[in-house]
Design a protein around this motif. Structure first.
Motif, short mmCIF file in Angstrom:
data_model
loop_
_atom_site.label_atom_id
_atom_site.label_comp_id
_atom_site.label_asym_id
_atom_site.label_seq_id
_atom_site.Cartn_x
_atom_site.Cartn_y
_atom_site.Cartn_z
N VAL A 97 -16.60 1.61 -11.81
CA VAL A 97 -15.93 2.52 -11.83
C VAL A 97 -14.22 2.78 -12.24
N VAL A 98 -13.28 3.44 -12.59
CA VAL A 98 -11.50 1.85 -13.45
C VAL A 98 -10.91 3.16 -12.19
N GLY A 99 -10.58 2.46 -11.10
CA GLY A 99 -9.28 3.02 -11.14
C GLY A 99 -8.18 3.35 -12.01
N LEU A 100 -6.45 3.29 -11.11
CA LEU A 100 -5.28 3.47 -11.65
C LEU A 100 -5.04 1.87 -11.80
N ALA A 101 -4.81 1.49 -10.33
CA ALA A 101 -3.92 0.23 -9.75
C ALA A 101 -3.37 -0.24 -8.66
N PRO A 102 -3.72 -1.67 -7.93
CA PRO A 102 -3.90 -1.66 -6.77
C PRO A 102 -2.41 -1.57 -6.10
N ALA A 103 -2.93 -0.75 -4.97
CA ALA A 103 -1.25 -0.69 -3.64
C ALA A 103 -1.07 -2.13 -3.77
N ALA A 119 -9.30 -1.85 -11.65
CA ALA A 119 -8.86 -0.57 -11.86
C ALA A 119 -7.84 -0.77 -13.63
N ALA A 120 -7.40 -0.10 -13.78
CA ALA A 120 -6.17 0.40 -15.23
C ALA A 120 -5.47 -0.85 -15.51
N VAL A 121 -4.79 -1.30 -14.25
CA VAL A 121 -3.78 -1.84 -14.38
C VAL A 121 -4.36 -2.71 -13.10
N ARG A 122 -3.96 -3.85 -13.27
CA ARG A 122 -4.12 -5.09 -12.28
C ARG A 122 -3.32 -5.15 -11.51
N CYS A 123 -2.36 -5.50 -11.49
CA CYS A 123 -1.45 -5.41 -10.20
C CYS A 123 -0.43 -4.00 -10.00
N ALA A 124 -0.33 -4.57 -9.00
CA ALA A 124 0.65 -3.31 -7.94
C ALA A 124 2.17 -3.41 -8.95
N PRO A 125 1.96 -1.82 -9.11
CA PRO A 125 3.43 -1.39 -9.85
C PRO A 125 4.27 -0.51 -9.30
#
Ligand code: DU
Ligand code: SF4
Length: 232
Positions: free
Chosen positions: A57-63, A114-120
């Motif tokens: 499962v590939v999400g967007l990025a951490p909250a 997640a596609a990006v691993r750090c909260a943006p």
């Protein structure tokens, strides 16, 4: 390379200056009032789940106050409540809730990244940050590839990240690029002759779940399809 090593390596990544600054400033001085007494992770979120996953499962990025607080993918926010409850209904998770590391949650047959691993900031990574963090999706894909049957992309950014990673793995990606949508589906043949299926679902973010753009039934339907093609 095993999963523990990749998780350890990603958790100290500092490749994106803007995201390093944001993840750490939230952790140090930008905590949500209701979590003010809690320690924050303040680092990239490693993947979570079954190292022999057949479904990725590939999400967007951490909250900022979710994974960036708890250190575990999709844990401690409303998006996580949605995806783990659905994974539980589909039989991939041993419990419906995901509160914090050490709460007993385990995934069987599935891994979540997640596609990006750090909260943006504002949940919006830049194109450059998305491209840079693709290296970590590559590492995760290499780990699970021997078992992988399908990828579930949550949202268009996860979809694009999965297609870009698939190309880098040498899988055949149709041109023009397959369009993201809820229920979208595309077969990605590997050089070894396997057929990885990419499935799309609207992201489980509050702007979709509060507004009814994504319902539980819609999410369950995509996960049922994932089970069909994954053979869980
Ligand atoms: O130490 P470990 O058994 O490799 O598990 C690390 C971490 O990954 C633990 O919090 C559970 C999770 N996990 C999982 O969700 N599903 C698995 O099949 C194996 C581990
Ligand atoms: Fe590293 Fe990804 Fe975080 Fe950028 S977003 S610092 S590449 S883990």
């Amino acid at each position: 390379r095993d999963v523990t090593e990749v998780d350890a390596r990603v958790s100290v990544c500092r490749a994106c200056p803007r995201l390093v600054e944001w993840r750490e400033s939230v952790a140090v001085s930008g905590r949500r009032a209701s979590f003010a007494d809690q320690p924050y992770w303040g680092r990239p979120g490693p993947g979570f789940g079954d190292p022999r996953a057949r479904l990725l499962v590939v999400g967007l990025a951490p909250a900022a106050n979710g994974t960036n607080r708890t250190g575990r993918m999709f844990t401690g926010d409303r998006s996580g409540d949605w995806i783990y409850a659905a994974l539980h209904r589909a039989g991939y998770a041993n419990q419906a809730t995901s509160v914090a590391a050490g709460d007993g949650l385990e995934l069987t047959g599935a891994r979540i990244v997640a596609a990006v691993r750090c909260a943006p900031p504002r949940n919006k990574p830049t194109p450059q940050e998305r491209a840079t963090c693709g290296q970590w999706l590559d590492r995760d894909l290499e780990l699970v590839t021997p078992h992988l049957r399908s990828i579930l992309a949550l949202g268009a950014i996860g979809w694009d990240a999965a297609l870009a990673a698939a190309r880098r793995q040498g899988w055949k990606v149709p041109r023009p690029k397959p369009r993201f949508g809820h229920g979208a589906e595309v077969v990605l043949p590997t050089p070894e002759g396997r057929r990885i299926r990419l499935l799309g679902s609207y992201h489980v973010s509050q702007q979709n779940t509060f507004t009814g753009r994504l319902t539980e039934d819609m999410l369950d339907a995509v996960l049922e399809r994932a089970k069909e093609v994954t053979g869980n």
